[in-house]
Design an enzyme around this catalytic site. Structure first.
Site, PDB file in Angstrom:
ATOM      1  N   GLU A  74      15.971  17.985  -0.059  1.00 15.92           N
ATOM      2  CA  GLU A  74      16.225  16.629  -0.546  1.00 15.92           C
ATOM      3  C   GLU A  74      14.928  16.042  -1.066  1.00 15.92           C
ATOM      4  O   GLU A  74      13.926  15.967  -0.342  1.00 15.92           O
ATOM      5  CB  GLU A  74      16.808  15.720   0.527  1.00 15.92           C
ATOM      6  N   ASN A 126       4.192  14.669  -3.709  1.00 18.65           N
ATOM      7  CA  ASN A 126       4.807  14.368  -4.993  1.00 18.65           C
ATOM      8  C   ASN A 126       5.768  15.505  -5.341  1.00 18.65           C
ATOM      9  O   ASN A 126       5.364  16.656  -5.523  1.00 18.65           O
ATOM     10  CB  ASN A 126       3.699  14.228  -6.050  1.00 18.65           C
ATOM     11  N   ASP A 149      14.411   6.014  -7.769  1.00 16.38           N
ATOM     12  CA  ASP A 149      14.020   4.721  -8.318  1.00 16.38           C
ATOM     13  C   ASP A 149      14.404   4.664  -9.806  1.00 16.38           C
ATOM     14  O   ASP A 149      13.995   5.525 -10.579  1.00 16.38           O
ATOM     15  CB  ASP A 149      12.510   4.532  -8.163  1.00 16.38           C
ATOM     16  N   GLU A 233      23.105   2.669   0.049  1.00 14.18           N
ATOM     17  CA  GLU A 233      24.304   2.773  -0.777  1.00 14.18           C
ATOM     18  C   GLU A 233      25.270   1.630  -0.494  1.00 14.18           C
ATOM     19  O   GLU A 233      25.879   1.075  -1.416  1.00 14.18           O
ATOM     20  CB  GLU A 233      24.994   4.116  -0.534  1.00 14.18           C
TER      21      GLU A 233
END
Length: 253
Positions: A74, A126, A149, A233
């Site tokens: 993920e 990153n 984002d 969410e």
């Protein structure tokens, strides 16, 4: 801010997908960090920044997890709600969460400890750099990018994670027939994500039928049942936004 070039020779020529935020930990988060980071947070060699990745580093999943098992990664795991929920229900699968924000990692560590999970590992880095060199080619069964984002302002669109370049990185790490699952609650970014991956000749959209909701045309997948309903969410749905899912399969070599 920029990310490391594909060959690692130039420091962060490509945009990173984040800005620096506060790393202050609560008392509980600090306790979880102290108790569990040594076991579950993978210490990787860095480039020039504290979230960069030495381009010579290659992760060995069998070593860091202590076993051979399918690997789910993920990207942008946040507080770990999705990865923790999935790991608890699939102990036969290895889960790797990539996140840059220390409080989110600490919150994930807290849940690992509470649920006594052994099949989760975390990396603070990153993500594009991890996918460029650190993750072995064809090593990932599923790649998840949930609610990245959206970077609403036009001048910030270059920071968006999902792009044609990122699609090529995703294809590199996914095993043949591996799945890439994406979701966003912003209609404009949903269209950008869909178009970026649809343009790749390395992926097949598993749901190319007619679309519904705020974004026209097809391509949208049913909501991924394996994704727990997170507070993020739910907030988006309460605000009246539609969540768009995408599911792609890596084409066989």
């Amino acid at each position: 801010m920029n990310s490391m070039n594909d060959d690692g020779t130039d420091f962060r020529r490509r945009p990173v997908s984040f800005v620096r935020r506060s790393a202050r930990l609560s008392t509980g988060q600090q306790r979880a960090w102290d108790n569990y980071s040594g076991r579950f947070l993978i210490d990787i060699p860095r480039g020039r920044a504290d979230t960069s990745v030495d381009p010579g580093y290659v992760l060995d999943p069998a070593v860091v997890f202590g076993r051979e098992a399918p690997l789910v990664v993920e990207v942008g795991s946040g507080a770990g709600e999705a990865v923790i929920h999935a790991a608890a229900r699939h102990p036969d699968v290895n889960f790797l969460a990539i996140e840059v924000y220390t409080p989110g990692l600490a919150q994930t560590l807290m849940q690992i400890g509470r649920q006594e999970l052994t099949n989760v590992r975390l990396i603070q880095a990153n993500a594009p750099e991890m996918l460029t060199t650190a993750l072995p080619a064809a090593s990932v069964r599923e790649l998840w990018v949930f609610f990245p984002d959206p970077w609403h302002k036009n001048r910030h669109h270059k920071r968006r994670l999902v792009s044609p370049h990122f699609a090529s990185l995703a294809a590199r790490v996914l095993e043949p027939a591996g799945l890439w699952r994406l979701a966003t609650d912003w209609a404009g970014y949903a269209r950008v994500m869909r178009n970026a991956v649809d343009a790749s000749d390395e992926f097949t959209n598993l749901h190319p039928g007619p679309g519904t909701g705020a974004v026209p045309a097809g391509g949208w997948a049913p909501r991924f049942e394996g994704r727990v309903m997170t507070s993020f969410e739910k907030k988006a749905l309460d605000a009246g936004r539609t969540v768009h899912d995408l599911t792609y399969r890596r084409k066989p070599d």
